[in-house]
Design an enzyme around this catalytic site. Structure first.
Site, short mmCIF file in Angstrom:
data_model
loop_
_atom_site.label_atom_id
_atom_site.label_comp_id
_atom_site.label_asym_id
_atom_site.label_seq_id
_atom_site.Cartn_x
_atom_site.Cartn_y
_atom_site.Cartn_z
N GLU B 60 0.02 -15.49 20.15
CA GLU B 60 0.95 -14.39 20.38
C GLU B 60 0.46 -13.49 21.51
O GLU B 60 1.25 -13.02 22.32
CB GLU B 60 1.18 -13.59 19.10
CG GLU B 60 2.03 -14.32 18.06
CD GLU B 60 1.28 -15.43 17.34
OE1 GLU B 60 0.03 -15.47 17.41
OE2 GLU B 60 1.94 -16.29 16.71
N HIS B 129 6.34 -13.34 5.79
CA HIS B 129 7.56 -13.63 6.56
C HIS B 129 8.63 -12.59 6.27
O HIS B 129 9.81 -12.89 6.31
CB HIS B 129 8.11 -15.02 6.24
CG HIS B 129 7.21 -16.14 6.59
ND1 HIS B 129 6.19 -16.54 5.77
CD2 HIS B 129 7.16 -16.93 7.69
CE1 HIS B 129 5.56 -17.56 6.34
NE2 HIS B 129 6.11 -17.80 7.50
#
Ligand SMILES: Cc1ncc(C[n+]2csc(CCOP(=O)(O)OP(=O)(O)O)c2C)c(N)n1
Lengths: 410, 337
Positions: B60, B129
């Protein structure tokens, strides 16, 4: 039965500490001229050795020898010498200015001048560096005005960063110098992104990322390598190994990898080690890597083996963690003196001209300093407006920041 | 006009932007060939080639870091973080770099990037999530933060974000990807095709960043919400029968303070709803602003309805999620206070 003894943690230590004899027996230095110069399209696998050796051009006598020699003319070398002398004089004056309270902080390059000064000459106009704080030579060797650098250091009314940045955190898009971050390693992966963009746009320009040996431990270093390797980005990934990260010796960040250059091998990136105190070697290797990038052959990793002679910054006292005489024992010498010796040997220079040039350069730097100081220093004279605090956070000032600016009285 | 889900609207925004401007590039984990785990980028690689839409390594900070470098070059990268929960490795690049490059270089370099990410719970994503990290971004000067609540806004706002000269965080409530959701988990999601906000123009249009929208006019109490919570709030209003005004913020930073102040000044009561945890959440900022600007008009303390100060649990996600029942109780509390 338990045949294993208890575990213990290995914490690497430098060979010597203050009070000990300096010892660089661990730095294996090959003879100048002994490392081969591969073709730029060589398979990385075929040159794995170059990640463990040191490419050198200038030998002890001051001669330029071997396959990496012969790229620069007398004039180019004299220009290089001048850049390094300028950077050294600039450092000396700015260090003094910091001691006099004219700025808060300064970081010098003493002993590392060849790295950035020679590298810049291997790039072209339009290429982009993503530097860290010890590469002012990239600006000096690109003839960026010294007064501007001082304005930045003094945070005065003409500071190109309007007083928002720490001293030495320069920016110049025009001179291919990305705005410096104090957060180590972030720029490394940004350099890869810039290079990827250049490739996406089928441009001809290339990028260079810069990092210190200590900062290679940051995860952004590894992110940069994986992106550069995956997309074969036209980027040169530079590691300046000056042996120290503040008080921490290079063995702490290096772990078991042997050399920093060797980090590139697992990524399939050609990795070279070069004598960072040898202007000719730095230039030769940088040009090799730049040519690779420009031929769309992908990234190159370069480790510059050098030594940080000065303190890490004006807030550091190296005598607290390393022998005082360690810098004199550094086996790769002083980059300015080595190039000087070489030029004298070539018949292009002399001790007298050197002394005279040194004096001229100091005059030039003092003149620039006078001019910069006439626009203010950190605590005296002209300074950026308080209004500048609120400008430039966004392209357009949103209402909440406008309200705060008004509250501050501007 | 076409009927679009939020996924299709988001995709359409990128498609339109890539078609208009060659400098727009899209990348992230799985976004190229496959089209993203939620298919937001499906078809873009086939249409624009793999140098404009491609798969990135699972890094990321690499994704955001390279996007910053590309932006410095002159491109307009629109990157995807696969789930908002995974933006933390990139947080350094966002907060210290993207957000500050314009400021620290006095405009010499700028950072026109968009970072898209699915946020929020309600899909049994568990604690890794389901996160809503908007407050981590609104605290950073130099970023802009958007949370759309429907396909029409998602497309118009994403186009604005891509065209914006500064870094924009674009949080997509994944519970709304396929249709509006009223917070009753036992009821199926109504598809956007049955909803007027599923009507989305095919071509280019934009919605200004920093403007809220009033989703329901009312005079008794103001509900401030964004993303999934706009739909939960509307359901709660319907169930309680309280004549509430529901504001959909759309942009958290910059924030449309004017709309908030006008509404609360009128109603004198306020409920703030978000899915993220309570403590130091964006709701705290909203309550502070209401207090600063509407104090003399308030007839009751402002009430916050948020997720609990715990990680997002998997099995009990509907007990964590601020549903219409909890919002309804808050409405009653605000009315009685
Ligand atoms: C992310 C981050 N962590 C820590 C620091 C503090 N810091 C500044 S310089 C430095 C040492 C860097 O050493 P190295 O990378 O070897 O570069 P050198 O100073 O030797 O050129 C540290 C730890 C920082 N600026 N950023």
């Amino acid at each position: 039965m338990d045949e294993f003894s208890r575990l213990s943690l290995h914490v690497p230590e430098p060979a010597v500490r203050p009070g000990d004899q300096p010892d660089f027996s661990n730095v294996k230095i090959p003879k100048a001229g002994s490392v081969p110069r591969p073709e730029v399209d060589v398979e990385p696998e075929a040159i794995r050795d170059l990640a463990y050796s040191i490419i050198r051009v200038l030998n002890r006598e001051g001669e330029a020898v071997g396959p990496w020699a012969g790229l620069l003319s007398d004039d180019e070398l004299l220009t290089g010498l001048r850049h390094m002398m300028l950077l050294r004089a600039f450092d000396a004056r700015m260090l003094m200015a910091q001691r006099q309270g004219k700025t808060s902080f300064y970081m010098q390059h003493l002993g590392e001048e060849a790295v950035s000064c020679a590298f810049r000459r291997a790039l072209r106009k339009g290429d982009m560096n993503f530097p860290t704080y010890r590469q002012a030579g990239l600006l000096i060797a690109d003839d960026y005005p010294m007064v501007e650098m001082m304005n930045q250091i003094f945070s005065n009314e003409l500071d190109p960063c309007h007083g928002r940045q720490l001293p030495v955190m320069y920016t110049s898009k025009e001179h291919g110098f990305f705005t410096i971050s104090g957060n180590l390693a972030t720029q490394y992966v940004q350099a890869v992104g810039w290079a990827m963009a250049s490739a996406i746009k089928n441009d001809t320009r290339i990028a260079a990322g810069w990092i210190g040996d200590g900062s290679t431990a940051e995860s952004d270093f590894h992110s940069a390598l994986v992106f550069a390797s995956t997309y074969k980005a036209p980027v040169i990934l530079n590691i300046v190994n000056n042996q120290w990260a503040i008080s921490t010796f290079q063995g702490i960040a290096r772990g078991g990898s042997g050399t920093f250059a060797a980090r590139g091998l697992g990524f399939g990136i050609p990795a070279l080690r070069v004598d960072g105190n040898d202007y000719l070697a730095v230039y030769a290797v940088a040009r090799w890597a730049a040519e690779r990038a420009r031929r769309n052959l992908g990234p190159t990793l370069i480790e510059y083996v050098t030594y940080r002679v000065g303190a890490h910054s004006t807030s550091d006292d190296p005598s607290a963690y390393r022998p005082k005489t360690e810098s004199e024992a550094w086996p790769l010498g002083d980059p300015v003196l080595r190039l000087k010796k070489h030029l004298i040997l070539r018949g292009a220079w002399s001790d007298e001209r050197h002394a005279q040039t040194e004096a001229e350069i100091m005059d030039q730097v003092i003149q620039a300093q006078k001019e910069a100081e006439s626009h203010g220093t950190l605590h005296a004279g002209g300074r950026p407006s308080v209004r500048d605090i609120f400008e430039g956070v966004y392209a357009e000032m949103p209402p909440h920041i406008r309200r705060q600016r008004q509250k501050a009285g501007y | 006009m076409a009927r679009m889900t939020m996924i299709e609207a988001v995709r359409s925004a990128m498609d339109v932007s890539m078609g208009r401007d060659e400098d727009v590039v899209v990348f992230g984990e799985d976004v190229g060939y496959f089209g993203g785990v939620f298919r937001c980028t499906q078809g873009l690689q086939a249409k624009y080639g793999k140098t404009r839409c491609f798969d990135a390594p699972i890094s990321e900070s690499g994704i955001v870091g390279t996007a910053i470098g590309m932006a410095a070059y002159g491109l307009k990268p629109c990157v995807e973080i696969q789930f908002a929960d995974y933006m933390y490795p990139a947080y350094d690049q966002l907060t210290q770099e993207a957000a500050r490059i314009r400021y620290r270089s006095n405009g010499d370099f700028t950072c026109p990037i968009v970072v898209r990410m699915p946020t929020g719970g309600g899909i049994f994503g568990g604690q890794t999530h389901s996160q809503s990290p908007e407050a981590l971004f609104t605290h950073v000067c130099g970023l802009k933060v958007i949370v759309p609540s429907n396909p029409y806004d998602a497309k118009g706002l994403l186009i604005s974000a891509i065209e914006d000269p500064d870094p924009v965080m674009f949080l997509e409530p994944k519970r709304l990807y396929n249709g509006p959701f009223d917070g009753h988990h036992e009821r199926p999601v109504t598809p956007w095709s049955k909803h007027e906000l599923g009507d989305v123009p095919e071509g280019h249009y934009s919605i200004p960043i920093g403007k809220a929208e009033i989703r329901r006019k009312g005079s008794a109490v103001t509900v401030i919400a964004y993303g999934t919570m706009v739909h939960v709030a509307l359901a709660a209003v319907e169930e309680t029968g309280i004549d509430a005004e529901v504001i959909d913020l759309r942009s958290l930073l910059p924030l449309d303070l004017e709309t908030i102040v006008r509404s609360v000044t009128k109603t004198g009561r306020c409920v703030v709803v978000h899915e993220a945890t309570l403590t130091s959440g964006f709701g705290g900022e909203l309550v502070a602003l209401v207090q600063e600007h509407c104090f003399y008009h308030l007839e009751a303390p402002v009430v916050r309805v948020t997720g609990w100060d715990t990680p997002y649990p998997h099995a009990q996600e509907w007990d964590y999620f601020p549903g219409p029942a909890r919002v309804g109780r808050a409405l009653t509390e605000a009315m009685e206070g």
